[in-house]
Design an enzyme around this catalytic site. Sequence first.
Site, PDB file in Angstrom:
ATOM      1  N   GLU A 187     -10.946   0.523  -3.713  1.00  0.00           N
ATOM      2  CA  GLU A 187     -11.273   0.334  -2.291  1.00  0.00           C
ATOM      3  C   GLU A 187     -11.910   1.581  -1.689  1.00  0.00           C
ATOM      4  O   GLU A 187     -11.359   2.678  -1.811  1.00  0.00           O
ATOM      5  CB  GLU A 187      -9.964  -0.026  -1.558  1.00  0.00           C
ATOM      6  CG  GLU A 187     -10.115  -0.413  -0.096  1.00  0.00           C
ATOM      7  CD  GLU A 187      -8.768  -0.839   0.521  1.00  0.00           C
ATOM      8  OE1 GLU A 187      -7.817  -1.154  -0.237  1.00  0.00           O
ATOM      9  OE2 GLU A 187      -8.672  -0.836   1.759  1.00  0.00           O
ATOM     10  N   LYS A 242      -9.954  -6.747   7.944  1.00  0.00           N
ATOM     11  CA  LYS A 242      -8.947  -6.412   8.948  1.00  0.00           C
ATOM     12  C   LYS A 242      -9.455  -6.979  10.259  1.00  0.00           C
ATOM     13  O   LYS A 242     -10.496  -6.527  10.770  1.00  0.00           O
ATOM     14  CB  LYS A 242      -8.785  -4.897   9.067  1.00  0.00           C
ATOM     15  CG  LYS A 242      -8.145  -4.250   7.838  1.00  0.00           C
ATOM     16  CD  LYS A 242      -8.077  -2.739   7.969  1.00  0.00           C
ATOM     17  CE  LYS A 242      -7.458  -2.122   6.723  1.00  0.00           C
ATOM     18  NZ  LYS A 242      -7.670  -0.663   6.659  1.00  0.00           N
ATOM     19  N   GLY A 271      -4.315  -4.109   6.331  1.00  0.00           N
ATOM     20  CA  GLY A 271      -3.409  -3.792   7.424  1.00  0.00           C
ATOM     21  C   GLY A 271      -3.661  -2.381   7.897  1.00  0.00           C
ATOM     22  O   GLY A 271      -4.325  -1.595   7.220  1.00  0.00           O
ATOM     23  N   ASP A 327     -13.834  -1.514   2.868  1.00  0.00           N
ATOM     24  CA  ASP A 327     -12.950  -1.632   4.034  1.00  0.00           C
ATOM     25  C   ASP A 327     -13.699  -1.021   5.223  1.00  0.00           C
ATOM     26  O   ASP A 327     -14.354  -1.750   5.990  1.00  0.00           O
ATOM     27  CB  ASP A 327     -11.623  -0.907   3.702  1.00  0.00           C
ATOM     28  CG  ASP A 327     -10.666  -0.777   4.866  1.00  0.00           C
ATOM     29  OD1 ASP A 327     -11.031  -1.122   6.001  1.00  0.00           O
ATOM     30  OD2 ASP A 327      -9.522  -0.310   4.667  1.00  0.00           O
ATOM     31  N   ASP A 365      -7.060   3.042  -3.141  1.00  0.00           N
ATOM     32  CA  ASP A 365      -7.804   3.132  -1.884  1.00  0.00           C
ATOM     33  C   ASP A 365      -8.024   4.603  -1.571  1.00  0.00           C
ATOM     34  O   ASP A 365      -7.069   5.341  -1.301  1.00  0.00           O
ATOM     35  CB  ASP A 365      -7.020   2.446  -0.751  1.00  0.00           C
ATOM     36  CG  ASP A 365      -7.802   2.394   0.551  1.00  0.00           C
ATOM     37  OD1 ASP A 365      -8.950   2.897   0.581  1.00  0.00           O
ATOM     38  OD2 ASP A 365      -7.269   1.850   1.535  1.00  0.00           O
ATOM     39  N   SER A 401       0.865  -1.168   0.000  1.00  0.00           N
ATOM     40  CA  SER A 401       0.000   0.000   0.000  1.00  0.00           C
ATOM     41  C   SER A 401       0.907   1.225   0.000  1.00  0.00           C
ATOM     42  O   SER A 401       1.656   1.444   0.949  1.00  0.00           O
ATOM     43  CB  SER A 401      -0.883  -0.029   1.262  1.00  0.00           C
ATOM     44  OG  SER A 401      -1.640   1.161   1.367  1.00  0.00           O
ATOM     45  N   LYS A 437      -1.080  -1.074  -4.407  1.00  0.00           N
ATOM     46  CA  LYS A 437      -2.266  -0.295  -4.033  1.00  0.00           C
ATOM     47  C   LYS A 437      -1.833   1.147  -3.835  1.00  0.00           C
ATOM     48  O   LYS A 437      -0.893   1.432  -3.090  1.00  0.00           O
ATOM     49  CB  LYS A 437      -2.858  -0.887  -2.753  1.00  0.00           C
ATOM     50  CG  LYS A 437      -3.706   0.024  -1.889  1.00  0.00           C
ATOM     51  CD  LYS A 437      -4.412  -0.794  -0.811  1.00  0.00           C
ATOM     52  CE  LYS A 437      -4.717   0.021   0.430  1.00  0.00           C
ATOM     53  NZ  LYS A 437      -5.364  -0.803   1.477  1.00  0.00           N
ATOM     54  N   LYS A 448      -2.794   4.918  -2.629  1.00  0.00           N
ATOM     55  CA  LYS A 448      -3.724   5.768  -1.894  1.00  0.00           C
ATOM     56  C   LYS A 448      -4.080   6.942  -2.795  1.00  0.00           C
ATOM     57  O   LYS A 448      -3.188   7.545  -3.413  1.00  0.00           O
ATOM     58  CB  LYS A 448      -3.067   6.272  -0.611  1.00  0.00           C
ATOM     59  CG  LYS A 448      -2.850   5.182   0.429  1.00  0.00           C
ATOM     60  CD  LYS A 448      -4.175   4.706   0.997  1.00  0.00           C
ATOM     61  CE  LYS A 448      -3.976   3.800   2.196  1.00  0.00           C
ATOM     62  NZ  LYS A 448      -5.262   3.329   2.732  1.00  0.00           N
TER      63      LYS A 448
HETATM   64  O1  OSB Z   1      -7.365   1.871   4.473  1.00  0.00           O
HETATM   65  O2  OSB Z   1      -6.207   0.128   4.295  1.00  0.00           O
HETATM   66  C1  OSB Z   1      -6.366   1.256   4.773  1.00  0.00           C
HETATM   67  C2  OSB Z   1      -3.268   2.239   6.779  1.00  0.00           C
HETATM   68  C3  OSB Z   1      -3.855   2.930   7.825  1.00  0.00           C
HETATM   69  C4  OSB Z   1      -5.214   3.100   7.852  1.00  0.00           C
HETATM   70  C5  OSB Z   1      -6.003   2.570   6.814  1.00  0.00           C
HETATM   71  C6  OSB Z   1      -5.424   1.868   5.787  1.00  0.00           C
HETATM   72  C7  OSB Z   1      -4.025   1.736   5.746  1.00  0.00           C
HETATM   73  C8  OSB Z   1      -3.319   1.092   4.646  1.00  0.00           C
HETATM   74  C9  OSB Z   1      -1.935   0.559   4.947  1.00  0.00           C
HETATM   75  O3  OSB Z   1      -3.704   1.055   3.508  1.00  0.00           O
HETATM   76  C10 OSB Z   1      -1.919  -0.910   5.020  1.00  0.00           C
HETATM   77  C11 OSB Z   1      -0.617  -1.377   5.619  1.00  0.00           C
HETATM   78  O4  OSB Z   1       0.402  -1.310   4.954  1.00  0.00           O
HETATM   79  O5  OSB Z   1      -0.628  -1.815   6.796  1.00  0.00           O
HETATM   80 MG    MG Z   2      -8.472   0.726   3.085  1.00  0.00          MG
END
Ligand code: OSB
Ligand code: MG
Length: 378
Positions: A213, A262, A290, A238, A188, A135, A161, A163
Amino acid sequence: MRVEHAELRVVSLPLLHPFKTSFAVMTDKTFLLLRLFGEGLEGVAEGVMDARPMYREETISGALALLQETVLPAVLGRDWANPEQLMAHLAHLRGNRMTLATVEMAFWDLWTRSLGLPLSTALGGVRGEVAVGVSLGIQSSVEATVDSAVRHAGLGYKRIKLKIEPGWDVAVVRAVKAALPDLPVTVDANASYSLADLNTLRALDSLGLDYMEQPLAWDDMRDHAKLQALMQTPLCLDECITSAQDARKALETAACRLINIKVGRVGGHLEARRIHDVAAAFSAPVWCGGMLESGVGRAHNIHLATLANFTKPGDTSSSSRYWARDIIQEPLETAGGVMKVPSGVGTGVRLDLPFLDTLTQLKIYVDPVSQPTVGSPA
Ligand code: OSB
Ligand code: MG
């Protein structure tokens, strides 16, 4: 399994690189760590709530209060046959799934250690390693993002992924897809768009993403169903999904076609497994998300991701991507986009206590309180 006492900590671990999402820039990961002790053993878990309610609504200080005032007094000083029995006892408590997950997960670790089983075996996992992607946070430029995506693809990660947020979306996705035409790319948005952004969402829809996402509000499945009906790209929820009932409703109404599970968001491994099973019944894939967890939460995630319907790469990438040094003794590193399940009983990881002590901002011991026995003549 008797749970004799507990220790709560607030721990702050500096991130190697700031992580920017549509809702925050994180420079360190501050989290709640729970250790449950019983029968000479220890089980550990971390909470995924942040200090401020910007991803979902729980907070670290709220969780600390609820654990001390309500949840731990109901758990400590008693025998629990299994996680099901423990959670049935807490089932009257509404919401607060991140807080409940912390206790549930620590108990799974403790209980499976007492049984001499790896957590993945007790959960019903079917594999000894799990596929992972990365991510990538919002970067300073499209070029920096492409460089990072190409570097991670070179390390073997099986999915990129990105952001995104309004204003940081079509151009960066197009550039990464052009650089890596054969690798699954996803985005995401962490709930940063609305149906008023349909033109942008349609432009993203034409870019060949593996899935998109949580584009819309964190608590709104209905608009996701409207959007999914207008899009080719599968939507993945999510934030919206905190229970198996949520998962059923999302899939029944076609608000999404896959789910990011999660364990820390949904109340623990039991509920995560129920969501996994609901999704399987709808032939919808799931993958393990995560929350920038330390090795403790990361290990729990990896064990969960061994269940059969985790068919898409997860976010549980190498610990060394996040921290100069983790709080556990075992390395959690990927090779070729694959993370081996830690071997040994429970989660298979042990705290590095001397290092943990240097990161601990608050430490609270919780002992059982004497429970008044209702209806007894004393
Ligand atoms: O939306 O998946 C998410 C991290 C913090 C809060 C929300 C998210 C995330 C990530 C990182 O996308 C996932 C990771 O590398 O742990
Ligand atoms: Mg997410």
